[in-house]
Design a protein around this motif. Structure first.
Motif, PDB file in Angstrom:
ATOM      1  N   TYR A 175     -62.256 -27.077  37.733  1.00 26.07           N
ATOM      2  CA  TYR A 175     -62.666 -26.679  36.549  1.00 26.07           C
ATOM      3  C   TYR A 175     -63.427 -27.954  36.409  1.00 26.07           C
ATOM      4  CZ  TYR A 175     -58.759 -23.425  34.855  1.00 26.07           C
ATOM      5  OH  TYR A 175     -57.671 -22.595  35.265  1.00 26.07           O
ATOM      6  N   SER A 195     -67.878 -28.748  34.021  1.00 23.46           N
ATOM      7  CA  SER A 195     -68.607 -27.860  32.808  1.00 23.46           C
ATOM      8  C   SER A 195     -70.321 -27.454  33.802  1.00 23.46           C
ATOM      9  CB  SER A 195     -69.732 -29.679  32.319  1.00 23.46           C
ATOM     10  OG  SER A 195     -70.594 -28.696  32.203  1.00 23.46           O
ATOM     11  N   ASP A 196     -70.408 -26.662  33.156  1.00 21.73           N
ATOM     12  CA  ASP A 196     -71.432 -25.664  34.046  1.00 21.73           C
ATOM     13  C   ASP A 196     -73.118 -26.793  34.392  1.00 21.73           C
ATOM     14  OD1 ASP A 196     -72.921 -26.036  31.047  1.00 21.73           O
ATOM     15  OD2 ASP A 196     -72.328 -24.001  30.511  1.00 21.73           O
ATOM     16  N   SER A 245     -74.503 -30.251  41.416  1.00 19.52           N
ATOM     17  CA  SER A 245     -74.159 -29.199  42.263  1.00 19.52           C
ATOM     18  C   SER A 245     -73.201 -29.729  43.408  1.00 19.52           C
ATOM     19  CB  SER A 245     -75.497 -28.563  42.766  1.00 19.52           C
ATOM     20  OG  SER A 245     -76.334 -29.847  43.230  1.00 19.52           O
ATOM     21  N   GLU A 287     -69.603 -28.671  42.294  1.00 24.88           N
ATOM     22  CA  GLU A 287     -69.144 -26.718  43.156  1.00 24.88           C
ATOM     23  C   GLU A 287     -68.741 -27.246  44.700  1.00 24.88           C
ATOM     24  OE1 GLU A 287     -70.924 -22.395  42.856  1.00 24.88           O
ATOM     25  OE2 GLU A 287     -72.357 -24.060  41.607  1.00 24.88           O
ATOM     26  N   CYS A 305     -63.334 -21.941  41.530  1.00 26.59           N
ATOM     27  CA  CYS A 305     -63.911 -23.089  40.537  1.00 26.59           C
ATOM     28  C   CYS A 305     -64.362 -21.870  39.258  1.00 26.59           C
ATOM     29  CB  CYS A 305     -65.163 -23.416  41.243  1.00 26.59           C
ATOM     30  SG  CYS A 305     -66.627 -22.677  41.025  1.00 26.59           S
ATOM     31  N   HIS A 306     -64.338 -22.791  38.157  1.00 27.11           N
ATOM     32  CA  HIS A 306     -64.079 -22.733  36.985  1.00 27.11           C
ATOM     33  C   HIS A 306     -65.578 -23.641  36.319  1.00 27.11           C
ATOM     34  CE1 HIS A 306     -62.631 -19.617  33.557  1.00 27.11           C
ATOM     35  NE2 HIS A 306     -63.977 -20.015  32.884  1.00 27.11           N
ATOM     36  N   LYS A 307     -66.868 -22.623  36.281  1.00 27.65           N
ATOM     37  CA  LYS A 307     -67.906 -23.403  35.197  1.00 27.65           C
ATOM     38  C   LYS A 307     -67.492 -23.380  33.857  1.00 27.65           C
ATOM     39  CE  LYS A 307     -70.745 -23.209  39.089  1.00 27.65           C
ATOM     40  NZ  LYS A 307     -72.871 -22.580  39.358  1.00 27.65           N
ATOM     41  N   SER A 347     -70.672 -26.008  28.502  1.00 22.06           N
ATOM     42  CA  SER A 347     -71.379 -25.960  27.485  1.00 22.06           C
ATOM     43  C   SER A 347     -71.535 -26.393  25.740  1.00 22.06           C
ATOM     44  CB  SER A 347     -71.934 -27.791  28.339  1.00 22.06           C
ATOM     45  OG  SER A 347     -73.177 -26.857  28.246  1.00 22.06           O
TER      46      SER A 347
END
Length: 487
Positions: A199, A201-202, A206, A209, A219-221, A224
């Motif tokens: 996990y 934040s969006d 980079s 990721e 992955c889980h964005k 925010s």
């Protein structure tokens, strides 16, 4: 080149370097060349015979400097800083001369032991909990970049989680053979691996990721909030959603000082959730971490006690030349159990008494990077480093006030560090046009970013030589070019 000539030529190079840095304002910050420029300036093949130093030295300006983007120019406001100082340069000269490859303690004891000392110095200077320091189960290590630190900790967390959740068939007396047990264990590990979720934040970098791609995990964005921060409620919702779908949460990255806008994820909310859900919590403070050496910014690190690992880059903002990315962990055992290999040729009589840092990183080889951190911390002192950070933050605040004084612009981020994000109120397209004008004009250099569909320009205080007059000069350039965009 013998020692006598080295003394003479090295002095020439030191003079060149000093002149370059002291007169860097005279050069355009962004390289003014086209792709492929360099090949036409040098021969297609290496010389068969040695060439005179004088010819090589002339080619620095003829061949190299036209293609250099001058990151240490006070007119360079792109990305984030890459640090530079004369003490660090001197330390790198010594490191290059020693030329050790410090993968184990015996490979150069001073390389390992100085790293341990200066990482404790720095950890204490930013008030890290004692669990991150040497003397217990934790400690610090120098990596090349924050990207490496993220990948390393993700792999360690993956290994730890898979190991702790794989049934130990060797303890079961159910009549299965060793081969069958091994196959069952392999299948169990593969099943767990396929369900692991990390996990972040969006707004995270980079490289986070990318670490999940290299680590072959999902992955889980996490969305925010309106200040571009990851909050506990959103993280908890993401975790519950994935668990309901049969997935296995195992790792979380909290960013302190995002690249897009220098936002700070809420550690005090995220930390307890990671502890409750048994997620490895890694803190990426690549840029902003240097500021924690100042008491007035240390509160931004509150919640670090929940973390399993913490990383920042002195080579960004603390006057230590690239590369020097510092990582602390609470349990070095988690790294060692993931990365340890012990061939006969790497064994030595000091094993177990001191760290072998090859087991704390992804590469085997490593340079004597702690020298430059040692030089900088001794020759500036903590107070000198604090003054540097405070000055750059004050320059960012000065630029923020200039932006707010012009009603054509708006500031789009909370200016807490040395980054100001701003845009034209008239929208994305005019802001993009302004950026294109700025960079084609070439007097200053900026890069953009975008959050939640909003395009903006980033003005970063990068050079240690930046003064108030440089900030005001850059602002005048921006205002002048804005007149061409906004009628």
């Amino acid at each position: 080149m013998d020692a006598s000539e080295f003394r003479r030529r090295a002095k020439e190079m030191v003079d060149y370097v000093a002149d370059y840095l002291e007169n860097i304002r005279d050069r355009p910050p962004l390289a003014q060349v086209k792709p492929g420029y360099l090949r036409a300036l040098i021969p297609e093949e290496a010389p068969q015979d040695s060439e005179p130093w004088e010819e090589l030295f002339k080619d620095i300006e003829r061949v190299i400097m036209p293609g250099i983007t001058h990151w240490h120019s006070p007119k360079f406001h792109a990305y984030f800083p890459t640090a530079n100082s004369y003490p660090a340069i001197c330390a790198d000269i010594l490191s290059d001369a020693i030329g050790c490859i410090g993968f184990t303690w015996i490979a150069s004891p001073a390389c390992t032991e100085l790293e341990m000392v200066v990482l404790d110095w720095l950890g204490k200077a930013i008030q890290l909990p004692k669990e991150f320091l040497f003397g217990g189960e934790g400690g610090g290590v120098i990596h090349s970049t924050a990207s490496e630190a993220t990948l390393l900790t993700l792999l360690a967390a993956r290994s730890k989680h898979v190991h702790e959740n794989t049934p130990d068939k060797s303890l079961q007396n159910d009549g299965t053979t060793n081969n069958e047990a091994d196959r069952d264990i392999h299948c169990a590990k593969t099943s767990i691996m396929s369900k692991l979720v990390a996990y972040f934040s969006d707004e995270a970098h980079s490289s986070v990721e990318r670490a999940t791609l290299l680590g072959a995990v999902r992955c889980h964005k996490v969305p925010s909030d309106d200040r571009n921060c990851m909050r506990g409620k959103a993280l908890k919702a993401a975790i519950l959603e994935d668990k309901a779908n049969g997935l296995i949460p195992f790792y979380c990255v909290a960013t302190l000082g995002t690249t897009t806008s220098c936002a700070f994820d809420n550690l005090l909310e995220i930390g307890p959730i990671c502890a409750e859900e048994k997620l490895w919590l890694h803190i990426d403070a690549a840029y902003a971490g240097s500021s924690f050496i100042c008491p007035e910014f240390r509160h931004l690190l509150n919640g670090v006690e929940f973390a399993d690992s913490f990383n920042f880059n002195p080579h960004k903002w603390m006057l230590v030349n690239f590369d020097c990315s510092t990582l602390w962990v609470k349990s070095s055992k988690d790294l060692i159990e993931t990365f340890h290999v012990d061939p006969l040729y790497l064994k030595h009589h000091g094993q177990g008494l001191m760290p072998d840092f090859k087991d704390w990183q992804i590469p085997l080889g490593r340079r004597f990077r702690s020298l430059k951190l040692w030089f900088v911390m001794r020759l500036y002192g903590v107070k000198g480093l604090q003054e540097h950070i405070r000055k750059q933050v004050s320059l960012a605040k000065e630029f923020e006030s200039l932006v707010r004084s012009d009603d054509r612009f708006e500031v789009t981020n909370d200016v807490q560090m040395g980054l100001v994000c701003f845009r034209l109120k008239s929208g994305n397209e005019p802001s993009k046009a302004l950026l294109n004008l700025i960079n084609s004009d070439s007097r200053i250099y900026l890069v953009p970013s975008q959050s939640k569909g909003i395009f903006y320009l980033r003005f970063s205080i990068c050079s240690a030589k930046t003064e108030s007059e440089d900030v005001r000069s850059s602002w005048k350039v921006i205002q002048e070019l804005t007149d061409k965009v906004v009628c």
